[in-house]
Design an enzyme around this catalytic site. Sequence first.
Site, mmCIF file in Angstrom:
data_model
loop_
_atom_site.group_PDB
_atom_site.id
_atom_site.type_symbol
_atom_site.label_atom_id
_atom_site.label_comp_id
_atom_site.label_asym_id
_atom_site.label_seq_id
_atom_site.Cartn_x
_atom_site.Cartn_y
_atom_site.Cartn_z
ATOM 1 N N GLU A 61 -40.762 -24.783 36.965
ATOM 2 C CA GLU A 61 -41.182 -26.166 37.234
ATOM 3 C C GLU A 61 -40.457 -27.206 36.380
ATOM 4 O O GLU A 61 -39.959 -28.206 36.916
ATOM 5 C CB GLU A 61 -42.699 -26.309 37.109
ATOM 6 C CG GLU A 61 -43.487 -25.620 38.212
ATOM 7 C CD GLU A 61 -43.756 -24.150 37.944
ATOM 8 O OE1 GLU A 61 -43.285 -23.648 36.890
ATOM 9 O OE2 GLU A 61 -44.414 -23.491 38.752
ATOM 10 N N HIS A 130 -56.213 -23.706 38.890
ATOM 11 C CA HIS A 130 -55.696 -24.101 40.199
ATOM 12 C C HIS A 130 -56.662 -25.038 40.928
ATOM 13 O O HIS A 130 -56.699 -25.059 42.159
ATOM 14 C CB HIS A 130 -55.438 -22.872 41.083
ATOM 15 C CG HIS A 130 -54.216 -22.106 40.714
ATOM 16 N ND1 HIS A 130 -54.172 -21.271 39.628
ATOM 17 C CD2 HIS A 130 -52.977 -22.049 41.272
ATOM 18 C CE1 HIS A 130 -52.974 -20.713 39.538
ATOM 19 N NE2 HIS A 130 -52.226 -21.177 40.524
#
Lengths: 332, 339
Positions: A61, A130
Amino acid sequence: MSRDITLAKAVNEAIAEEMRRDETVFIIGEDVAEAGTPFKVLSGLVEEFGTDRVIDTPISEPGFMGIAVGAAMTGSRPIVDLMFGDFIYLIMDQLCNQAAKIHYMSGGKLEVPLVLRANLGATRRSAAQHSQSLHALVAHIPGLKVALPSSAYEAKGLMKTAIRDNNPVVIFEDKLMYQDKAPVPEEEYLIPFGQAAVKREGRDVTIVATSSMVAVAEEAADILSEDGISAEVIDPRTIVPLDEETILNSVRKTSRAMVVDEGHQSYGVTAEIAARISEKAFYHLDAPVIRIGAMDVPVPFSPALEDLTVPNARGVADKARKICRGELVHAA
Amino acid sequence: MSETRTHNTEDYLRMYRQMVRIRAFEDNANQLYLAAKMPGLTHMYSGQEAVAVGICEALTDEDRITSTHRGHGHCVAKGAEFKAMFCELLGKEEGYCRGKGGSMHIADQSHGNLGANAIVGGSMGIATGAALSAKRLGKNFVTVCFFGDGATAQGLWYEVMNMAALWNLPVIYACENNGYSEYTKTKEIAAGSLIKRAEAFGIESFQIDGQDVLAVNELAETLSDRCRKGEGPFFIELKTYRYHGHHVGDINRDYYRAKDEEAEWKKLRDPITNFGKWLEDQGIVSADELVEINNEIKADAEAAVEYALNAAYPDPSEVDMHVYAGVDHALDYLPGARP
């Protein structure tokens, strides 16, 4: 003419249209090509635009966010897909220290036209890493624009505006809303940043709500109407810039305000908007401004616990009823 | 001095002058700091001039670089002028970044400098992204990512090297190994071999004497040409030395670096002195002419400092300009943000 399409399809259409219009636009992220992301939002784009413009990355990322920043500074308009908004923690330096500040630190000489697609929202039984709603974290940083679509219609119009913007824009889509359908025009349209939508007009209380909380607020308004209470629901659509005027005008009319957002309650978007209402419409208020955010706990896994942490229509309606009846005025 | 390629006198003298310009800039910046005329702090590049000049002389204005918090040398080498640089150091309106970047963010954007970066290793993604733009948009420019040995401890480098190698991007990672990671010896923070780290990604890698401007330039020309042919990326470890401390205030540094070591590098391995001697030996220039070049540049730098000291600060109205592209004043654009 409009038709009902899902939010996922709306985002996909927005990106496809902009990629056809401007060849400098490309997508970069994990599993964006053949997989079309785990949420399938980008399905079919690689078939039309090829792997040169729909670029699968390793699970890196900070790396692909940094690459997007450099590409944006040199003639490209990247759309970065972060898969989960939770991964924003991984890319904070590239987003907040690099992308957000480069235009300013260069005295206006360099620009970073990129879009970061992230998502937010709990109640998907995905547990604490998440399920987060981290838009307030990003909205705190000058130089970034932040959009929170509340339906397929907003998702498409805001995405197209974001892609054409010469600044870094972060769009948070609610991951539970990808399959929700709404009417979306077939003709091209853009939604300008900084213009709130009055989703429902009312006279007794203003409920400012973001993203999936707009639907929660509308449901709460239905419940309230059974009690003869008329709620106005406002969706800011972008929190940076924030359409303060539409919110204040509504509060001046209703004299009561609540703010509902899925970020944690403390130090969040609800606090910011509530503070502005209190500062600027104080003498119009008949009750304190009420904030309703997500509970200040990491999002738990167990469905029995997770559902408790997120604002719901019943809770919003209860609070609204109380302030309309003068029951939430705290003693000094 | 290694010298296998054919350069003409003009090239040699330009490289010499550029190195002297960096040294003169740094000497003046150091004085500005010591005389308390400069806000903030600054990190000197003196000693490493052959790296910036050797590499940037191989690049065109279209080629991009990213730089570090020790970024004045790269900025000069890529074509910047003294006046706008000193103005930037002093926070003046005529600075390259209108006084909003300062020493640690200085950049002459018109010559392809994408900016100095105060986050160690922070620009590795930017450099790689510029290379992706070049490849995708069919442009022929090469990007050089300058960073120090200390930055090799940052994970970002490994992530972007992986992608640069997978996608054959036209980027050169130039690691200036000056032996110190801020206040700590590099050998105490870097396990194994730096060059092998890049080689592990299948990136063709080189180690070179960073004090030899011609050797650096020759390698940079070869690698930038190869980048343009799609043969990138590359990694270079340039062995060099910083004459000053980590920053200008790092004066008493005996606890981590011996004075003898500093003296030895300055005496035996100075990139400017040694290149000057070589130019003399080759009969390209006389000792007197070198002195003349030095004096002329010194005077230029001093005049630029004088100019910058007298230059205007930005108007207060600039404080909320350049927050957003296309927005004149951020506080008008963000309704309600104004107190």
